[in-house]
Design a protein around this motif. Structure first.
Motif, PDB file in Angstrom:
ATOM      1  N   ARG A 109       0.832  -1.199   0.000  1.00 53.78           N
ATOM      2  CA  ARG A 109       0.000   0.000   0.000  1.00 53.78           C
ATOM      3  C   ARG A 109       0.867   1.249   0.000  1.00 53.78           C
ATOM      4  NH1 ARG A 109      -3.344   0.229   5.132  1.00 53.78           N
ATOM      5  NH2 ARG A 109      -1.325   0.838   5.995  1.00 53.78           N
ATOM      6  N   LEU A 110       2.078   1.145   0.513  1.00 54.90           N
ATOM      7  CA  LEU A 110       2.985   2.284   0.642  1.00 54.90           C
ATOM      8  C   LEU A 110       3.874   2.422  -0.593  1.00 54.90           C
ATOM      9  CD1 LEU A 110       4.129   1.475   4.287  1.00 54.90           C
ATOM     10  CD2 LEU A 110       2.691   3.428   3.630  1.00 54.90           C
ATOM     11  N   ASP A 163      -7.013   4.528   5.241  1.00 56.40           N
ATOM     12  CA  ASP A 163      -5.883   5.129   4.553  1.00 56.40           C
ATOM     13  C   ASP A 163      -6.397   6.086   3.492  1.00 56.40           C
ATOM     14  OD1 ASP A 163      -6.078   3.627   1.886  1.00 56.40           O
ATOM     15  OD2 ASP A 163      -5.942   1.976   3.307  1.00 56.40           O
ATOM     16  N   THR A 219       1.859   5.184   8.363  1.00 58.51           N
ATOM     17  CA  THR A 219       1.620   4.187   7.311  1.00 58.51           C
ATOM     18  C   THR A 219       0.215   4.251   6.740  1.00 58.51           C
ATOM     19  OG1 THR A 219       1.050   2.531   9.009  1.00 58.51           O
ATOM     20  CG2 THR A 219       3.330   2.578   8.242  1.00 58.51           C
ATOM     21  N   ARG A 220      -0.401   5.427   6.744  1.00 60.61           N
ATOM     22  CA  ARG A 220      -1.790   5.550   6.286  1.00 60.61           C
ATOM     23  C   ARG A 220      -1.909   6.029   4.840  1.00 60.61           C
ATOM     24  NH1 ARG A 220      -3.926   2.118   8.769  1.00 60.61           N
ATOM     25  NH2 ARG A 220      -1.778   1.567   9.232  1.00 60.61           N
ATOM     26  N   PHE A 221      -0.827   6.209   4.115  1.00 64.97           N
ATOM     27  CA  PHE A 221      -0.896   6.805   2.788  1.00 64.97           C
ATOM     28  C   PHE A 221      -0.356   5.858   1.711  1.00 64.97           C
ATOM     29  CE2 PHE A 221       3.311   7.537   4.319  1.00 64.97           C
ATOM     30  CZ  PHE A 221       4.143   7.568   3.205  1.00 64.97           C
ATOM     31  N   SER A 222      -0.761   6.117   0.478  1.00 63.76           N
ATOM     32  CA  SER A 222      -0.282   5.306  -0.634  1.00 63.76           C
ATOM     33  C   SER A 222       0.536   6.102  -1.652  1.00 63.76           C
ATOM     34  CB  SER A 222      -1.465   4.648  -1.359  1.00 63.76           C
ATOM     35  OG  SER A 222      -2.359   5.627  -1.862  1.00 63.76           O
ATOM     36  N   ILE A 274      -1.703  11.946   2.974  1.00 69.71           N
ATOM     37  CA  ILE A 274      -1.936  12.192   4.393  1.00 69.71           C
ATOM     38  C   ILE A 274      -1.223  13.483   4.798  1.00 69.71           C
ATOM     39  CG2 ILE A 274      -1.306  11.448   6.734  1.00 69.71           C
ATOM     40  CD1 ILE A 274      -3.710   9.964   5.745  1.00 69.71           C
ATOM     41  N   THR A 276       1.401   3.469  13.185  1.00 72.28           N
ATOM     42  CA  THR A 276       0.052   3.686  12.641  1.00 72.28           C
ATOM     43  C   THR A 276      -0.033   5.025  11.930  1.00 72.28           C
ATOM     44  OG1 THR A 276      -1.031   2.316  14.333  1.00 72.28           O
ATOM     45  CG2 THR A 276      -2.388   3.980  13.234  1.00 72.28           C
ATOM     46  N   GLN A 303      -6.847   4.126  12.450  1.00 73.89           N
ATOM     47  CA  GLN A 303      -6.450   2.726  12.316  1.00 73.89           C
ATOM     48  C   GLN A 303      -7.423   1.989  11.399  1.00 73.89           C
ATOM     49  OE1 GLN A 303      -4.873   0.653  15.855  1.00 73.89           O
ATOM     50  NE2 GLN A 303      -5.421   2.480  17.011  1.00 73.89           N
TER      51      GLN A 303
END
Length: 247
Positions: free
Chosen positions: A7-8, A117, A145-148, A121, A142, A114
């Protein structure tokens, strides 16, 4: 703790693989074109964290986050805003609403983001004199690591690089690794020619703040072991529940 590496952006997955998994994290490196600068840092040096009830607020970071949100919205870049503290989240949300911007399902705390995403962000750190949530390894991961596609980190550069505890955090390590072009001065964000998309496409910005050691070789991130055990005393400074002990 589980990270979804595909995802990252690949460069970010590589960072976490080295920092947490001893270079053993498997991920797809070239499934699509990614930004050459997936993480950028904005130095809000005049901001200060202020206690409010059981939470913290940094008004200068609120203003900067709103300016970023305006730019992202203007360029139709899908984003979410994340911050450790409910007071900060609420202030940003109210600012979005007052500015006539979309505000529902946009602002989150580290707890509530949590499982969610977004392509982009905006992370408001808030902290300027106490490590707070940066001491909580799981919460830090957490938040990061919420963005792509890209993440814009709004923080106090001096605090993140000079505070005895904060400079040893995972976020500080990330700032060292993804420091291309240095930290960005907030004044850049209000310029007439500013483009939010340009933050992540490799273009240099005229008002960037140069890192003192930016010419040195790439710094390897601190290798983190297993998550620290919570002894039961909430001393991380990111829990907004009544009775929490702020770090």
């Amino acid at each position: 703790m589980t990270i979804a590496p595909d995802r990252l952006p690949p460069a970010v997955s590589e960072f976490f693989s080295a920092a947490i998994y001893d270079d053993s994290l498997a991920f797809s490196a070239g499934k699509e074109k990614y930004s050459s600068r997936p993480i950028r840092f904005v130095d809000v040096s005049k901001g200060t964290q202020v206690g409010t009830g059981h939470s913290f607020l940094n008004k200068a970071e609120v203003d900067t986050a709103l300016q970023c949100a305006i730019s992202f919205t203007r360029e139709s870049l899908p984003f979410k805003i994340v911050t450790p503290f409910e007071a900060q989240r609420l202030a940003i949300q109210r600012g979005l609403e007052a500015a006539g911007l979309a505000w529902k399902d946009v602002c989150y705390t580290v707890k509530t983001i949590q499982g969610l995403d977004a392509p982009y962000i905006i992370l408001s750190v808030v902290q300027t004199y106490s490590p707070g949530f940066l001491n909580d390894f799981g919460s830090t991961v957490t938040a990061l690591t919420r963005f792509s596609k890209g993440m814009l980190v709004i923080a106090n550069r001096f605090f993140l690089t000079e505070d005895s505890v904060a400079k040893s955090s995972l976020l500080a390590d990330m700032a060292k690794v993804f420091r291309q072009g240095g930290w960005i001065d907030p004044s850049v964000l209000t310029g007439p020619a500013f483009s939010a998309g340009s933050l992540f496409d490799g273009d240099d910005l005229e008002s960037e703040i140069t890192d003192p050691d930016s010419e040195s070789s790439v710094i390897e991130p601190t290798v983190w072991g297993e998550e620290p055990t919570n002894t039961g005393q909430d001393d991380f400074g990111w829990d907004d529940s009544p009775g929490a002990t702020w770090g």
